[in-house]
Design an enzyme around this catalytic site. Structure first.
Site, mmCIF file in Angstrom:
data_model
loop_
_atom_site.group_PDB
_atom_site.id
_atom_site.type_symbol
_atom_site.label_atom_id
_atom_site.label_comp_id
_atom_site.label_asym_id
_atom_site.label_seq_id
_atom_site.Cartn_x
_atom_site.Cartn_y
_atom_site.Cartn_z
ATOM 1 N N HIS A 160 -23.661 -80.501 80.569
ATOM 2 C CA HIS A 160 -23.793 -80.122 82.352
ATOM 3 C C HIS A 160 -22.855 -78.491 81.736
ATOM 4 O O HIS A 160 -22.853 -77.693 83.140
ATOM 5 C CB HIS A 160 -22.461 -80.660 83.495
ATOM 6 N N HIS A 197 -26.081 -88.693 85.183
ATOM 7 C CA HIS A 197 -26.872 -87.141 86.207
ATOM 8 C C HIS A 197 -27.457 -86.276 85.472
ATOM 9 O O HIS A 197 -27.617 -86.140 84.058
ATOM 10 C CB HIS A 197 -24.739 -86.396 86.240
ATOM 11 N N ASP A 284 -23.433 -93.984 81.800
ATOM 12 C CA ASP A 284 -22.709 -93.928 83.867
ATOM 13 C C ASP A 284 -24.367 -95.068 84.521
ATOM 14 O O ASP A 284 -23.668 -95.217 85.545
ATOM 15 C CB ASP A 284 -22.007 -93.359 84.194
HETATM 16 C C1 SP5 Z 1 -20.587 -85.861 82.172
HETATM 17 C C2 SP5 Z 1 -20.369 -86.450 83.185
HETATM 18 O O1 SP5 Z 1 -20.790 -87.414 83.317
HETATM 19 N N1 SP5 Z 1 -21.036 -85.995 84.737
HETATM 20 C C3 SP5 Z 1 -20.028 -86.334 85.816
HETATM 21 C C4 SP5 Z 1 -19.866 -85.669 87.093
HETATM 22 C C5 SP5 Z 1 -20.060 -85.947 87.976
HETATM 23 N N2 SP5 Z 1 -19.096 -85.899 89.420
HETATM 24 C C6 SP5 Z 1 -19.312 -86.148 90.003
HETATM 25 C C7 SP5 Z 1 -19.204 -87.317 90.534
HETATM 26 C C8 SP5 Z 1 -18.622 -87.202 91.953
HETATM 27 C C9 SP5 Z 1 -19.056 -88.610 91.987
HETATM 28 N N3 SP5 Z 1 -18.494 -89.220 93.721
HETATM 29 C C10 SP5 Z 1 -17.911 -90.625 93.141
HETATM 30 C C11 SP5 Z 1 -16.932 -90.842 94.143
HETATM 31 C C12 SP5 Z 1 -15.581 -91.420 93.816
HETATM 32 N N4 SP5 Z 1 -14.532 -91.269 93.576
HETATM 33 ZN ZN ZN Z 2 -22.740 -88.057 83.863
#
Ligand code: SP5
Ligand code: ZN
Length: 342
Positions: A160, A197, A284
């Protein structure tokens, strides 16, 4: 297969991230890499080696000098600003539409170089991020030296992070720096990003480049992080036109639908005919990942590794996301074993 690993990742241990309207326990934690390391030993994937130091130069091929200076000083600048506090640095204001980009004090610098509130800068973040780059570069060097494959157990992750932005738990783009290092040695790299992602940072870095292919399979940004990049119509620009391929998928995607996208991705990689493949290996996509919504099962990760091996290219796997601590190490090694043909 050789694994490269540095204990310096332990220096980056954020306690909390600001997400979904509240501070919540961080999910990108040291235990992730420690568990994977233990499983690599247990299942005898191969030797675990320390990285060597490459210094700033390879990082500066990908990241802006001001951005690197910012990251190096950010935690100290933040402590100077808030001396009686212990909270990690997290941006809270951005140069949004109609405002001016101003990176003078630490607050404006955090907002200028940071893209979200889930990526804290702690006392040890810079050192850990630097070591993660060294881990990726050491794996690249092994492959340049003739290894058929290597695993860079990079933490913090990288995909990212763009040339001048940190975010999504990423600070330096480990895979991009390694790909650039290989390109600088005359090799033609393709990057396959299989994290849940979209790898917005990697895409941005190579978007106008003809010499590096970027292909990503990920959750549709219409409903998933990083929200603002990763759509199917982003195909590259200028000399890089046609050298970016995004394959966004719906919520609850399971192996059958995933495998179709994977075949499309692999076809595109084959057509590009790279000298070397770099895999942004996010885990993930797992059905029980706590922050994601795909439905790959444990056995599917053997299939993923096997399919990638079908390209018959020297392959650098670099660790990205994956947050189910119980399954993470097993599914990571499943990919590596699937690749190696166990
Ligand atoms: C490297 C990588 O996998 N980065 C991922 C970053 C994601 N950050 C925000 C994710 C938002 C997901 N929301 C879910 C709510 C659970 N508390
Ligand atoms: Zn990710």
């Amino acid at each position: 297969m050789k694994t490269f690993y540095s204990p310096a990742h332990l220096l980056h241990a954020p306690k909390e991230e600001f997400e979904a309207g509240r501070l919540s326990p961080a999910v990108e934690v040291p235990e992730r890499a420690e568990r994977v390391r233990a499983e690599i030993e247990r299942r005898k994937v191969g030797p675990i080696l320390p990285p060597r130091r490459f210094g700033d130069d390879p990082i500066l091929r990908v990241h802006g000098a001001r951005f690197v200076s910012f990251l190096r000083a950010a935690y100290d600048d933040w402590r100077t600003r808030y001396p009686d506090d212990t909270a990690d640095a997290i941006p809270s204001a951005w140069p949004a539409r109609g405002m001016r980009l101003n990176a003078s004090d630490i607050e404006s610098r955090l907002g200028s170089y940071g893209s979200d509130t889930a990526t804290p800068i702690t006392r040890g973040t810079f050192e850990a991020a630097q070591a993660a780059v060294d881990v990726a570069l050491s794996a690249a060097e092994a492959i340049h030296g003739g290894e058929g494959a290597a695993f860079a157990l990079t933490r913090p992750p990288g995909h990212h992070a763009s040339g001048d932005l940190f975010g999504g738990y990423c600070y330096f783009n480990n895979v991009a720096v390694a790909a650039q290092w290989l390109a600088d040695r005359g090799l033609r790299p393709a990057i396959l990003d299989v994290d849940y992602h979209h790898g917005n940072g990697t895409q941005a870095i190579f978007y106008a480049r003809a010499d590096v292919l970027f292909v990503s399979i990920h959750a549709d940004p219409a409903f998933a992080f990083p929200h603002f990049l990763g759509f199917g119509d982003e195909r590259g620009e200028g000399e890089g036109e046609g050298l970016n391929l995004n394959l966004p998928l719906p919520r609850f995607t399971a192996w059958d639908r995933y495998a179709e996208a994977l075949q499309t991705a692999l076809r595109r990689v084959r057509e590009f005919s790279p000298d070397v493949l770099l895999v942004s290996l996010g885990l993930d996509t797992f059905e029980a990942d706590p922050i994601s919504h795909f439905r790959l099962g444990r056995e599917d990760y053997f299939r993923l590794g096997e399919a990638i091996a079908g390209l018959c290219k020297p392959t650098l796997f670099a660790f990205e996301g994956g947050y189910n601590l119980e399954a993470l190490s097993e599914i990571t090694v499943n990919v590596l074993e699937g690749f190696a043909g166990h």
